[in-house]
Write an enzyme that holds these catalytic residues in place. Structure first.
Site, PDB file in Angstrom:
ATOM      1  N   ASN A  70       6.415   8.636   3.909  1.00 44.00           N
ATOM      2  CA  ASN A  70       5.877   9.590   2.757  1.00 44.00           C
ATOM      3  C   ASN A  70       6.058  10.711   2.977  1.00 44.00           C
ATOM      4  OD1 ASN A  70       4.541   8.067   0.301  1.00 44.00           O
ATOM      5  ND2 ASN A  70       3.653   7.060   2.041  1.00 44.00           N
ATOM      6  N   HIS A 127       0.903  -1.190  -0.113  1.00 38.97           N
ATOM      7  CA  HIS A 127       0.159  -0.103  -0.055  1.00 38.97           C
ATOM      8  C   HIS A 127       0.798   1.077  -0.126  1.00 38.97           C
ATOM      9  CE1 HIS A 127      -2.952   2.726   1.036  1.00 38.97           C
ATOM     10  NE2 HIS A 127      -3.855   2.016   0.646  1.00 38.97           N
ATOM     11  N   HIS A 128       0.494   2.330  -0.781  1.00 35.86           N
ATOM     12  CA  HIS A 128       1.206   3.412  -1.106  1.00 35.86           C
ATOM     13  C   HIS A 128       1.380   4.325   0.352  1.00 35.86           C
ATOM     14  CE1 HIS A 128       3.552   6.171  -3.523  1.00 35.86           C
ATOM     15  NE2 HIS A 128       2.847   6.082  -4.348  1.00 35.86           N
ATOM     16  N   SER A 129       0.513   3.961   1.186  1.00 38.41           N
ATOM     17  CA  SER A 129       0.892   4.749   2.435  1.00 38.41           C
ATOM     18  C   SER A 129       2.090   4.426   3.319  1.00 38.41           C
ATOM     19  CB  SER A 129      -0.501   4.501   3.471  1.00 38.41           C
ATOM     20  OG  SER A 129      -0.488   3.167   3.729  1.00 38.41           O
TER      21      SER A 129
END
Length: 503
Positions: free
Chosen positions: A353, A167-169
């Site tokens: 991020n 997941h990009h998170s």
């Protein structure tokens, strides 16, 4: 997320039960961490919004059949020791990461695919269809947000395929690929980490000393400020009303929820370097130029087919605005050595991020001299190097989240991405052969899905080749393999023209 994604996510969640470690630490300094966890960064919160449920996917071709037990053991010694890969996302008014006990079998997927009597081409298609089907699902929140799919299927390029989905998170693309490489070792030396190529950036001259040097420094600062101001104004305009031209590559509303098709093809890194050395630019400049040429060729053909034009050479409408939204890591990358130490429990490599945006316009035209695409690409990239756009967008994004909330920030980001056409990125990979838990790696092909754009382009170098990875919405781009062919042909034409001009 669409109904299909919700149903599959619920089914997956029911099948996989997570064991959460709720034991409290006795030490005072650790008690708060265990009870409260670590707050999500603004970008991580953004990627958990319905319109930005993004997943990074890395397809890896391996030179031998995958030993599932060896992969499990390797993951337990590396990836599972990383804080993000051993934490669950706890929703609520204050989303947070909470450390948990990872059940490794919940993250390993070995599908039963019958391919005994099939040809290599049909196996290639089967793998392509399987990876495409992943884009219709999402990772369950009941466990750490990653999984790995093991396909022990021989294809035309590899003996087996491993697909890591994250997941990009959990982190930005550069950090996650760096972390993946930190889990590998050189096949020539199983104890050595991969070697990455040196930076190809050209250093700017200071302009001399004394009065002339001082004047040049002041001038450079003024140019930097002016370019940043212009880029910020264009960024704000894109987030509100400035849209790209409606071309056959531009996605429609809801494209982020559509099924994606992932196509990858080899490009010769040696050919790219021939162009780079002849023109005097960087590898990234060449990739931008190749992309401009390929997109121009593709659109010229599509417009010719739509209009049934007589002149098949030049069918492009004038002044096409076609831009990419590039995610830029504004935090210095920790590097694979620091990440390897982090997974050993040593060091304090930074993670998370911390990304800004930069909008770059691709020149779309049919040039007589193919090398003009490289020259125009250089102008675009050089212009972006003299701007602080990504730093401003990161800082302004954090401010908007604090003042107006995550939903407003998500709406602005969604509109900004929807108003541009493609996603573009490139990452330099190892220069020698590496192994993924004692499985020699043939290729790495990373991409992403879940964002509101119909076309995503990624270039990943490895040894003497570059993998072009194309992710498309098939409703927008029904012929993705023809688009990939345009990239291969564009590089050939540019390289041939470069050699001809040099001679």
């Amino acid at each position: 997320m669409g109904p299909d994604k919700e149903e599959k996510s619920t089914a997956t969640t029911k099948k996989r039960v997570l064991t959460i470690n709720t034991e409290k630490k006795k030490k005072k300094g650790e008690e708060k961490h265990d009870e409260d966890g670590e707050a999500l960064s603004p970008a991580a919160r953004l990627f958990h919004q319905r319109s930005f449920n993004c997943h990074i996917i890395a397809m890896m071709g391996l030179a031998k059949r995958i030993d599932v037990d060896a992969v499990k053991a390797g993951l337990e010694e590396t990836l599972l020791r990383h804080p993000r890969f051993s934490s669950v996302m706890v929703p609520g008014t204050k989303e947070r990461w909470l450390r948990t006990k990872v059940v490794i079998d919940n993250h390993i997927v070995v599908p039963d695919l019958n391919v005994e009597d099939s040809s290599l081409s049909s196996r290639d298609q089967l793998v392509e269809d399987y990876v495409s089907s992943l884009s219709t699902t999402t990772l369950p929140l009941s466990q750490p947000l990653w999984d790995i799919h093991i396909l022990n299927i021989r294809t035309s390029e590899a003996e087996a395929i491993a697909v890591l989905r994250v997941h990009h998170s959990l982190g930005d693309g550069v950090s996650l690929i760096s972390l993946l490489l930190a889990c590998t070792r050189r096949t020539s030396d199983p104890n050595a980490l991969p070697t990455l190529p040196d930076s190809q950036r050209r250093s700017a001259h200071s302009g001399g000393r004394g009065l002339c040097g001082f004047i040049m420094s002041i001038w450079k600062v003024m140019v930097l400020m002016w370019h940043t101001l212009v880029d910020v104004l264009l960024f704000v305009a894109t987030s509100t009303f400035l849209k790209d031209t409606e071309t056959p590559l531009k996605g429609k509303g809801g494209v982020g929820f559509h099924r994606k098709r992932f196509i990858h093809r080899y490009l010769s890194l040696d050919d790219v370097k021939v162009v780079k050395n002849a023109v005097g630019c960087t590898v990234n400049d060449v990739l931008v130029g190749i992309t401009s040429a390929a997109l121009s060729r593709y659109l010229n053909r599509r417009y010719g087919e739509m209009d049934d034009a007589k002149d098949k050479k030049k069918n492009l409408p004038p002044n096409i605005r076609l831009r990419t939204t590039m995610l830029v890591n504004v935090r210095k990358n920790s590097g694979i050595h620091a990440l390897a130490e982090l997974m050993k429990g040593h060091g304090g490599a930074r993670w998370g991020n911390r990304i800004g945006y930069a909008i770059l316009r691709f020149p779309i035209a049919m040039f007589e001299d193919p090398v003009d695409y490289i020259r125009k690409g250089m102008e675009v990239t050089e212009r972006k190097k003299n701007s602080l756009e990504s730093i401003f967008t990161y800082a302004s994004g954090v401010l908007i989240v604090k003042l107006l909330g995550i939903k407003v920030a998500a709406a602005l980001c969604h509109r900004m991405l929807s108003n541009t056409t493609v996603s573009f990125s490139s990452i330099a990979g190892p220069v020698e052969e590496i192994g993924f838990y004692d499985h020699p790696l043939v290729y790495i092909a990373p991409s992403v899905y879940g964002h509101p754009q119909a076309v995503t382009l990624h270039f990943q170098s490895y040894m003497n080749k570059i993998k072009l990875v194309l992710a498309v919405d098939e409703l927008t781009v029904p012929d993705p393999k023809r688009l990939v062919d345009d990239f291969v042909e564009s590089l050939k034409l540019i390289k041939d023209a470069t050699v001809k001009n040099s001679s």
